[in-house]
Design a protein around this motif. Structure first.
Motif, PDB file in Angstrom:
ATOM      1  N   ILE A 100      71.849   4.294  40.121  1.00 29.18           N
ATOM      2  CA  ILE A 100      72.621   5.154  41.013  1.00 29.18           C
ATOM      3  C   ILE A 100      73.635   5.985  40.211  1.00 29.18           C
ATOM      4  CG2 ILE A 100      74.266   5.131  42.949  1.00 29.18           C
ATOM      5  CD1 ILE A 100      71.459   4.249  43.735  1.00 29.18           C
ATOM      6  N   ALA A 101      73.735   7.268  40.533  1.00 25.89           N
ATOM      7  CA  ALA A 101      74.676   8.172  39.861  1.00 25.89           C
ATOM      8  C   ALA A 101      75.941   8.408  40.681  1.00 25.89           C
ATOM      9  CB  ALA A 101      74.009   9.506  39.569  1.00 25.89           C
ATOM     10  N   VAL A 102      75.846   8.249  41.989  1.00 27.76           N
ATOM     11  CA  VAL A 102      76.971   8.528  42.887  1.00 27.76           C
ATOM     12  C   VAL A 102      77.107   7.373  43.883  1.00 27.76           C
ATOM     13  CG1 VAL A 102      76.695  11.039  42.693  1.00 27.76           C
ATOM     14  CG2 VAL A 102      75.522   9.817  44.511  1.00 27.76           C
ATOM     15  N   PRO A 103      78.288   7.159  44.435  1.00 26.18           N
ATOM     16  CA  PRO A 103      78.426   6.100  45.444  1.00 26.18           C
ATOM     17  C   PRO A 103      77.497   6.341  46.637  1.00 26.18           C
ATOM     18  CG  PRO A 103      80.577   6.943  44.773  1.00 26.18           C
ATOM     19  CD  PRO A 103      79.547   7.864  44.188  1.00 26.18           C
ATOM     20  N   MET A 104      76.859   5.266  47.078  1.00 23.28           N
ATOM     21  CA  MET A 104      75.961   5.314  48.241  1.00 23.28           C
ATOM     22  C   MET A 104      76.148   4.019  49.008  1.00 23.28           C
ATOM     23  SD  MET A 104      72.421   6.784  46.548  1.00 23.28           S
ATOM     24  CE  MET A 104      71.492   5.824  47.695  1.00 23.28           C
ATOM     25  N   GLY A 105      76.819   4.094  50.141  1.00 26.87           N
ATOM     26  CA  GLY A 105      77.062   2.870  50.908  1.00 26.87           C
ATOM     27  C   GLY A 105      77.826   1.873  50.068  1.00 26.87           C
ATOM     28  N   ASN A 106      77.263   0.662  49.914  1.00 25.55           N
ATOM     29  CA  ASN A 106      77.931  -0.362  49.109  1.00 25.55           C
ATOM     30  C   ASN A 106      77.544  -0.286  47.629  1.00 25.55           C
ATOM     31  OD1 ASN A 106      75.309  -1.277  49.452  1.00 25.55           O
ATOM     32  ND2 ASN A 106      75.892  -3.417  49.737  1.00 25.55           N
ATOM     33  N   LEU A 107      76.780   0.718  47.249  1.00 28.49           N
ATOM     34  CA  LEU A 107      76.369   0.879  45.854  1.00 28.49           C
ATOM     35  C   LEU A 107      77.332   1.809  45.130  1.00 28.49           C
ATOM     36  CD1 LEU A 107      72.553   1.388  46.473  1.00 28.49           C
ATOM     37  CD2 LEU A 107      73.662  -0.675  45.607  1.00 28.49           C
ATOM     38  N   LYS A 108      77.568   1.504  43.864  1.00 24.72           N
ATOM     39  CA  LYS A 108      78.450   2.347  43.055  1.00 24.72           C
ATOM     40  C   LYS A 108      77.677   2.864  41.848  1.00 24.72           C
ATOM     41  CE  LYS A 108      80.482  -1.691  40.711  1.00 24.72           C
ATOM     42  NZ  LYS A 108      79.339  -2.526  40.958  1.00 24.72           N
ATOM     43  N   PRO A 109      78.168   3.921  41.219  1.00 23.60           N
ATOM     44  CA  PRO A 109      77.476   4.453  40.045  1.00 23.60           C
ATOM     45  C   PRO A 109      77.205   3.356  39.016  1.00 23.60           C
ATOM     46  CG  PRO A 109      79.193   5.966  40.727  1.00 23.60           C
ATOM     47  CD  PRO A 109      79.351   4.711  41.565  1.00 23.60           C
ATOM     48  N   TYR A 124      54.348   4.701  50.293  1.00 19.58           N
ATOM     49  CA  TYR A 124      54.703   3.468  50.992  1.00 19.58           C
ATOM     50  C   TYR A 124      55.715   2.752  50.099  1.00 19.58           C
ATOM     51  CZ  TYR A 124      50.364   4.536  53.486  1.00 19.58           C
ATOM     52  OH  TYR A 124      49.374   5.151  54.209  1.00 19.58           O
ATOM     53  N   ASP A 125      57.010   2.961  50.361  1.00 24.69           N
ATOM     54  CA  ASP A 125      58.078   2.437  49.508  1.00 24.69           C
ATOM     55  C   ASP A 125      58.709   1.206  50.145  1.00 24.69           C
ATOM     56  OD1 ASP A 125      57.523   4.765  48.103  1.00 24.69           O
ATOM     57  OD2 ASP A 125      59.282   5.824  48.824  1.00 24.69           O
ATOM     58  N   CYS A 126      58.755   0.107  49.393  1.00 27.06           N
ATOM     59  CA  CYS A 126      59.346  -1.154  49.875  1.00 27.06           C
ATOM     60  C   CYS A 126      60.508  -1.501  48.950  1.00 27.06           C
ATOM     61  CB  CYS A 126      58.312  -2.271  49.855  1.00 27.06           C
ATOM     62  SG  CYS A 126      56.881  -1.936  50.890  1.00 27.06           S
ATOM     63  N   PHE A 127      61.731  -1.277  49.415  1.00 25.86           N
ATOM     64  CA  PHE A 127      62.919  -1.509  48.605  1.00 25.86           C
ATOM     65  C   PHE A 127      63.350  -2.962  48.678  1.00 25.86           C
ATOM     66  CE2 PHE A 127      62.949   2.999  49.320  1.00 25.86           C
ATOM     67  CZ  PHE A 127      63.381   3.501  48.106  1.00 25.86           C
ATOM     68  N   TYR A 128      63.741  -3.487  47.511  1.00 29.64           N
ATOM     69  CA  TYR A 128      64.311  -4.824  47.455  1.00 29.64           C
ATOM     70  C   TYR A 128      65.705  -4.771  48.059  1.00 29.64           C
ATOM     71  CZ  TYR A 128      60.639  -6.321  44.227  1.00 29.64           C
ATOM     72  OH  TYR A 128      59.422  -6.638  43.663  1.00 29.64           O
ATOM     73  N   PRO A 129      66.195  -5.892  48.606  1.00 31.85           N
ATOM     74  CA  PRO A 129      67.549  -5.897  49.171  1.00 31.85           C
ATOM     75  C   PRO A 129      68.607  -5.580  48.105  1.00 31.85           C
ATOM     76  CG  PRO A 129      66.371  -7.913  49.734  1.00 31.85           C
ATOM     77  CD  PRO A 129      65.533  -7.181  48.734  1.00 31.85           C
ATOM     78  N   TRP A 130      69.681  -4.965  48.539  1.00 32.13           N
ATOM     79  CA  TRP A 130      70.846  -4.784  47.667  1.00 32.13           C
ATOM     80  C   TRP A 130      72.098  -5.016  48.454  1.00 32.13           C
ATOM     81  CZ3 TRP A 130      67.904  -0.179  48.483  1.00 32.13           C
ATOM     82  CH2 TRP A 130      68.488   0.763  49.321  1.00 32.13           C
TER      83      TRP A 130
END
Length: 133
Positions: free
Chosen positions: A93-102, A127-133
């Motif tokens: 991640i390059a920018v803050p997104m929800g609870n994610l930080k750069p 068909y994209d299946c994202f792991y939890p974060w």
């Protein structure tokens, strides 16, 4: 084009995407009338249908949101003008997104179905299946 060459072409496309190649390099893989469907996932709960202009826009947005990404192809199969790739995608991640930080990483398993016409990607289904974060 034979299936072996189409599988190589699909893998080359994925390599260009993973390396954030210039837009014109990535767009050279697409037929002018390409249609890409991305089925519902954590980022797009309603999915998306994109033409070439919308793919360009999504690519530009992705370059701003992700600082790096890798794609590990786990399996590739093809028949006729159709290729299916199964892969593990990891993005930073390059920018803050929800609870994610750069600097945080996200991961997904995905399958992509490519239909080729004249050696170009004419239809693409993700068909994209994202792991939890």
């Amino acid at each position: 084009m034979d299936t072996t060459k189409l599988i190589k072409r699909a893998k080359s496309f994925m390599k260009a995407v993973a390396s954030a190649a210039p837009a014109q390099e990535i767009e050279a893989f697409y037929a002018p009338d390409v249609v890409q469907e991305e089925f519902p996932n954590r980022f797009l709960p309603n999915g998306a249908v994109r033409d070439l202009a919308a793919l360009r826009e999504a690519g530009e947005k992705g370059r701003k949101v992700m600082s790096a990404q890798t794609i590990e192809i786990m399996n590739a199969v093809g028949t006729g003008e159709c290729v299916v790739l199964e892969a593990i995608w990891t993005g930073m991640i390059a920018v803050p997104m929800g609870n994610l930080k750069p600097g945080d990483q996200i991961k997904a398993r995905f399958a992509q179905v490519f239909e080729f016409k004249d050696g170009l990607i004419w239809r693409q289904r993700n068909y994209d299946c994202f792991y939890p974060w």
